[in-house]
Design an enzyme around this catalytic site. Structure first.
Site, PDB file in Angstrom:
ATOM      1  N   GLU A  55      15.788 -18.399  82.231  1.00  0.00           N
ATOM      2  CA  GLU A  55      15.322 -18.842  83.541  1.00  0.00           C
ATOM      3  C   GLU A  55      13.949 -19.505  83.416  1.00  0.00           C
ATOM      4  O   GLU A  55      13.095 -19.046  82.653  1.00  0.00           O
ATOM      5  CB  GLU A  55      15.232 -17.602  84.446  1.00  0.00           C
ATOM      6  CG  GLU A  55      14.611 -17.820  85.792  1.00  0.00           C
ATOM      7  CD  GLU A  55      14.380 -16.517  86.554  1.00  0.00           C
ATOM      8  OE1 GLU A  55      13.698 -16.558  87.575  1.00  0.00           O
ATOM      9  OE2 GLU A  55      14.874 -15.449  86.106  1.00  0.00           O
ATOM     10  N   HIS A  90       2.755   1.849  77.452  1.00  0.00           N
ATOM     11  CA  HIS A  90       2.469   3.266  77.233  1.00  0.00           C
ATOM     12  C   HIS A  90       3.745   4.089  77.396  1.00  0.00           C
ATOM     13  O   HIS A  90       4.037   4.984  76.591  1.00  0.00           O
ATOM     14  CB  HIS A  90       1.388   3.720  78.234  1.00  0.00           C
ATOM     15  CG  HIS A  90       0.878   5.102  78.009  1.00  0.00           C
ATOM     16  ND1 HIS A  90      -0.202   5.609  78.691  1.00  0.00           N
ATOM     17  CD2 HIS A  90       1.300   6.103  77.193  1.00  0.00           C
ATOM     18  CE1 HIS A  90      -0.427   6.863  78.302  1.00  0.00           C
ATOM     19  NE2 HIS A  90       0.477   7.179  77.397  1.00  0.00           N
ATOM     20  N   ASP A 104       3.051  -8.328  73.426  1.00  0.00           N
ATOM     21  CA  ASP A 104       3.016  -9.749  73.765  1.00  0.00           C
ATOM     22  C   ASP A 104       3.645  -9.994  75.142  1.00  0.00           C
ATOM     23  O   ASP A 104       4.436 -10.913  75.323  1.00  0.00           O
ATOM     24  CB  ASP A 104       3.728 -10.571  72.682  1.00  0.00           C
ATOM     25  CG  ASP A 104       3.240 -12.018  72.681  1.00  0.00           C
ATOM     26  OD1 ASP A 104       2.161 -12.282  73.242  1.00  0.00           O
ATOM     27  OD2 ASP A 104       3.938 -12.878  72.144  1.00  0.00           O
ATOM     28  N   ASP A 114       9.372 -13.999  76.395  1.00  0.00           N
ATOM     29  CA  ASP A 114       8.827 -14.211  75.058  1.00  0.00           C
ATOM     30  C   ASP A 114       8.038 -13.005  74.559  1.00  0.00           C
ATOM     31  O   ASP A 114       6.943 -13.142  74.026  1.00  0.00           O
ATOM     32  CB  ASP A 114       7.976 -15.484  75.023  1.00  0.00           C
ATOM     33  CG  ASP A 114       7.711 -15.962  73.606  1.00  0.00           C
ATOM     34  OD1 ASP A 114       8.508 -15.628  72.702  1.00  0.00           O
ATOM     35  OD2 ASP A 114       6.699 -16.651  73.382  1.00  0.00           O
TER      36      ASP A 114
END
Length: 200
Positions: A55, A90, A104, A114
């Site tokens: 998307e 966490h 990331d 990503d």
């Protein structure tokens, strides 16, 4: 590489679904971050036969966490999405006994894409991530709990990290093989992303 990218992001997406199911019913938590699905497309007539499709995210693209666990900007620390991403990291870390970390985290608002996954060297339940194990150590050292961590009842990593640092020198004297002890990677030696070759 395209297959591994799909595998990592869709694995992280499954963790995010479970996190949302636990977090969203809590009073005052609100919406949880969502990792969007990514699909592998085979194009046999093309020079590059495999591609990924996902998307399109429209709006301000923000990096809420980087691969090595360091803060990028105040949006990570101060925004609702940034705090909930930190809590998600966490939560995954605690749920997997410190063996896996989604890292990331980036995207638009609560929609993320990503992403990367770091696992301990041997992997976690047959899964190996695409980021260095050092990211787990760095996350443990740098993470600061916020109100969303408290809502989920997550244990503070500060006391755990301090205990491990104090215990490490004593363990190294007793162990015959000191290479079994994880050591932090010096700053200069860190790569932006240490890819681990896929076994698939």
């Amino acid at each position: 590489f395209a297959m591994q990218e799909c595998y990592v992001q869709n694995t992280a997406r499954e963790y995010a679904k479970i996190y949302a199911a636990e977090a969203e019913p809590l009073e005052g938590f609100g919406e949880a971050p969502e990792i969007i699905p990514i699909f592998l497309v085979h194009r046999p007539a093309n020079n590059i036969p495999y591609a990924t499709v996902e998307e399109e995210l429209v709006g301000e693209f923000v990096k809420y966490s980087v691969r090595d666990g360091k803060e990028v900007n105040c949006l990570r620390r101060d925004s609702e999405a940034g705090q909930k991403c930190c809590t998600f990291q966490h939560w995954v870390y605690e749920k997997t006994g410190g063996n896996l970390l989604v890292t990331d985290l980036q995207g638009v608002g609560m929609k993320l894409t990503d992403v990367g996954i770091a696992t301990v060297a041997k992997g976690y339940k047959g899964f190996k991530g695409n980021c260095s194990v050092s990211f787990i150590d760095q996350f443990r050292a740098l993470h600061q709990c916020n109100k969303y961590c408290e809502m989920l009842g997550l244990k503070s990593l500060r006391s755990t990290h301090q205990k491990q640092r104090k215990a490490a020198p004593m363990k190294s004297k007793n162990l015959p093989n000191s290479s079994a002890i994880k050591k932090p990677v010096p700053k200069k030696a860190r790569e932006p992303r240490d890819f681990i070759s896929s076994e698939h």
